[in-house]
Design a protein around this motif. Structure first.
Motif, PDB file in Angstrom:
ATOM      1  N   GLY A  41      11.496  48.643   8.218  1.00  0.00           N
ATOM      2  CA  GLY A  41      11.632  47.557   8.988  1.00  0.00           C
ATOM      3  C   GLY A  41      11.346  46.170   8.741  1.00  0.00           C
ATOM      4  N   ARG A  42      10.839  45.260   9.552  1.00  0.00           N
ATOM      5  CA  ARG A  42      10.671  43.876   9.087  1.00  0.00           C
ATOM      6  C   ARG A  42       9.037  43.426   9.379  1.00  0.00           C
ATOM      7  N   PRO A  43       8.600  42.477   8.484  1.00  0.00           N
ATOM      8  CA  PRO A  43       7.493  41.981   8.869  1.00  0.00           C
ATOM      9  C   PRO A  43       7.262  41.563  10.130  1.00  0.00           C
ATOM     10  N   LEU A  44       5.988  41.545  10.587  1.00  0.00           N
ATOM     11  CA  LEU A  44       5.778  41.067  12.123  1.00  0.00           C
ATOM     12  C   LEU A  44       4.489  40.053  11.785  1.00  0.00           C
ATOM     13  N   SER A  45       4.798  38.655  11.880  1.00  0.00           N
ATOM     14  CA  SER A  45       3.733  37.615  11.490  1.00  0.00           C
ATOM     15  C   SER A  45       2.832  37.621  12.689  1.00  0.00           C
ATOM     16  N   ARG A  46       1.596  36.886  12.253  1.00  0.00           N
ATOM     17  CA  ARG A  46       0.387  36.705  13.341  1.00  0.00           C
ATOM     18  C   ARG A  46       1.169  35.804  14.555  1.00  0.00           C
ATOM     19  N   LEU A  47       1.891  34.950  14.080  1.00  0.00           N
ATOM     20  CA  LEU A  47       2.429  33.998  15.067  1.00  0.00           C
ATOM     21  C   LEU A  47       3.354  34.455  16.271  1.00  0.00           C
ATOM     22  N   GLU A  48       4.137  35.753  15.589  1.00  0.00           N
ATOM     23  CA  GLU A  48       4.880  36.561  16.500  1.00  0.00           C
ATOM     24  C   GLU A  48       4.373  37.311  17.529  1.00  0.00           C
ATOM     25  N   ALA A  49       3.265  38.070  17.000  1.00  0.00           N
ATOM     26  CA  ALA A  49       2.494  38.880  18.114  1.00  0.00           C
ATOM     27  C   ALA A  49       0.910  38.919  17.677  1.00  0.00           C
ATOM     28  N   PRO A  50       0.558  37.810  18.352  1.00  0.00           N
ATOM     29  CA  PRO A  50      -0.976  37.582  18.087  1.00  0.00           C
ATOM     30  C   PRO A  50      -1.929  38.518  18.658  1.00  0.00           C
ATOM     31  N   GLY A  51      -1.581  39.148  19.797  1.00  0.00           N
ATOM     32  CA  GLY A  51      -2.305  39.980  20.620  1.00  0.00           C
ATOM     33  C   GLY A  51      -2.191  41.476  19.901  1.00  0.00           C
ATOM     34  N   LEU A  52      -1.105  41.920  19.246  1.00  0.00           N
ATOM     35  CA  LEU A  52      -1.079  43.143  18.529  1.00  0.00           C
ATOM     36  C   LEU A  52      -1.725  42.916  17.314  1.00  0.00           C
ATOM     37  N   TRP A  53      -1.825  41.768  16.359  1.00  0.00           N
ATOM     38  CA  TRP A  53      -2.620  41.691  15.395  1.00  0.00           C
ATOM     39  C   TRP A  53      -4.254  41.505  15.741  1.00  0.00           C
ATOM     40  N   ALA A  54      -4.552  40.946  16.964  1.00  0.00           N
ATOM     41  CA  ALA A  54      -5.852  40.805  17.352  1.00  0.00           C
ATOM     42  C   ALA A  54      -6.441  42.324  17.655  1.00  0.00           C
ATOM     43  N   GLU A  55      -5.625  43.451  18.165  1.00  0.00           N
ATOM     44  CA  GLU A  55      -6.164  44.568  18.446  1.00  0.00           C
ATOM     45  C   GLU A  55      -6.231  45.342  17.186  1.00  0.00           C
ATOM     46  N   VAL A  56      -5.318  45.045  16.080  1.00  0.00           N
ATOM     47  CA  VAL A  56      -5.561  46.039  14.902  1.00  0.00           C
ATOM     48  C   VAL A  56      -6.571  45.271  14.256  1.00  0.00           C
ATOM     49  N   ASP A  57      -6.770  44.043  14.011  1.00  0.00           N
ATOM     50  CA  ASP A  57      -7.967  43.712  13.435  1.00  0.00           C
ATOM     51  C   ASP A  57      -9.149  43.951  14.192  1.00  0.00           C
ATOM     52  N   ALA A  58      -9.339  44.222  15.474  1.00  0.00           N
ATOM     53  CA  ALA A  58     -10.451  44.712  16.089  1.00  0.00           C
ATOM     54  C   ALA A  58     -10.710  45.969  15.945  1.00  0.00           C
ATOM     55  N   VAL A  59      -9.564  46.744  15.853  1.00  0.00           N
ATOM     56  CA  VAL A  59     -10.054  48.401  15.366  1.00  0.00           C
ATOM     57  C   VAL A  59     -10.520  48.516  14.162  1.00  0.00           C
ATOM     58  N   ALA A  60      -9.998  47.657  13.125  1.00  0.00           N
ATOM     59  CA  ALA A  60     -10.391  47.633  11.745  1.00  0.00           C
ATOM     60  C   ALA A  60     -11.874  47.256  11.637  1.00  0.00           C
ATOM     61  N   ASN A  61     -11.871  46.412  12.378  1.00  0.00           N
ATOM     62  CA  ASN A  61     -13.481  45.680  12.284  1.00  0.00           C
ATOM     63  C   ASN A  61     -14.467  46.833  13.000  1.00  0.00           C
ATOM     64  N   ARG A  62     -14.033  47.327  13.914  1.00  0.00           N
ATOM     65  CA  ARG A  62     -14.924  48.355  14.464  1.00  0.00           C
ATOM     66  C   ARG A  62     -15.218  49.554  13.611  1.00  0.00           C
ATOM     67  N   LEU A  63     -14.173  50.225  12.778  1.00  0.00           N
ATOM     68  CA  LEU A  63     -14.139  51.132  12.013  1.00  0.00           C
ATOM     69  C   LEU A  63     -14.933  50.973  10.775  1.00  0.00           C
ATOM     70  N   GLY A  64     -15.102  49.302  10.542  1.00  0.00           N
ATOM     71  CA  GLY A  64     -15.558  48.894   9.103  1.00  0.00           C
ATOM     72  C   GLY A  64     -14.579  49.117   7.905  1.00  0.00           C
ATOM     73  N   ALA A  65     -13.397  48.959   8.525  1.00  0.00           N
ATOM     74  CA  ALA A  65     -12.167  49.059   7.375  1.00  0.00           C
ATOM     75  C   ALA A  65     -11.651  47.584   7.170  1.00  0.00           C
ATOM     76  N   ARG A  66     -10.942  47.459   5.749  1.00  0.00           N
ATOM     77  CA  ARG A  66     -10.583  46.147   5.845  1.00  0.00           C
ATOM     78  C   ARG A  66      -9.378  46.024   6.348  1.00  0.00           C
ATOM     79  N   PRO A  67      -8.915  44.824   7.088  1.00  0.00           N
ATOM     80  CA  PRO A  67      -7.772  44.807   7.830  1.00  0.00           C
ATOM     81  C   PRO A  67      -6.492  44.929   7.273  1.00  0.00           C
ATOM     82  N   VAL A  68      -5.260  45.222   7.693  1.00  0.00           N
ATOM     83  CA  VAL A  68      -4.291  45.390   7.022  1.00  0.00           C
ATOM     84  C   VAL A  68      -3.700  44.084   6.495  1.00  0.00           C
ATOM     85  N   ASP A  69      -2.684  44.218   5.467  1.00  0.00           N
ATOM     86  CA  ASP A  69      -2.289  42.909   4.815  1.00  0.00           C
ATOM     87  C   ASP A  69      -0.723  42.456   5.589  1.00  0.00           C
ATOM     88  N   ALA A  70      -0.300  43.609   6.219  1.00  0.00           N
ATOM     89  CA  ALA A  70       1.027  43.119   6.961  1.00  0.00           C
ATOM     90  C   ALA A  70       1.157  44.191   8.099  1.00  0.00           C
TER      91      ALA A  70
END
Length: 176
Positions: free
Chosen positions: A22-51
């Motif tokens: 596929g293709r990389p999805l920037s934070r500007l293209e999908a801020p809501g999705l990135w926020a959800e992924v970061d929130a789940v990672a934070n709640r799990l205590g995992a380092r956020p994904v890089d891309a």
């Protein structure tokens, strides 16, 4: 017997860099999705994904970058792959446990051994295909027999480990 194993390990060590589908999805293209992924990672205590990569297929999964040494230190590049087909009719509340399951694989460092097992299986398959193309596939050929034994042993060992890793990731998703 040791030569095929050594050659497979050497092939794994010099493999091409991983390119997620596929293709990389920037934070500007999908801020809501990135926020959800970061929130789940934070709640799990995992380092956020890089891309985050989007693909036209229907998978959701995680992969790590190429370097085994960086992976063992926990500093590898980490990618989330989201197939657009998987998002169809899926709301955010349903997506969160799926993300928790996938990020749990990164948190537990599942992918370090998983990549090795996957590449070993791939090399065995290439060896079997090469023998098949040359008309040497049969129980009478020693290389075919050895590859078959490696394949059966590898499958037996890795399937149990793969199932265990999935159960652990499912537990994270359920607890999430």
């Amino acid at each position: 017997l040791a030569y095929p194993l050594w050659s497979w390990l050497a092939a794994i060590a010099r493999r091409a860099p991983l390119r997620p589908p596929g293709r990389p999805l920037s934070r500007l293209e999908a801020p809501g999705l990135w926020a959800e992924v970061d929130a789940v990672a934070n709640r799990l205590g995992a380092r956020p994904v890089d891309a985050i990569y989007v693909s036209p297929w229907s998978e959701i999964g995680v992969v790590r970058g190429k370097s085994l040494r960086r992976a063992l230190r926990g500093a590898e590049e980490r990618y989330l792959i989201i197939g657009l087909g998987a998002l169809r009719n899926l709301d955010v509340a349903e997506l969160r446990p799926i993300l928790a399951h996938e990020l749990a694989h990164l948190l537990e460092r599942d992918l370090v051994g998983g990549h090795l097992a996957w590449h070993l299986r791939e090399q065995i398959q290439k060896g079997q295909d090469a023998l098949r193309e040359r008309g040497l596939a049969g129980s009478w050929h020693p290389a075919w027999v050895i590859l078959g034994q490696y394949e059966r042993l590898g499958r037996r060992l890795t399937l149990a480990v793969d199932r265990y890793r999935e159960v652990v990731a499912d537990r994270y998703a359920a607890l999430y």
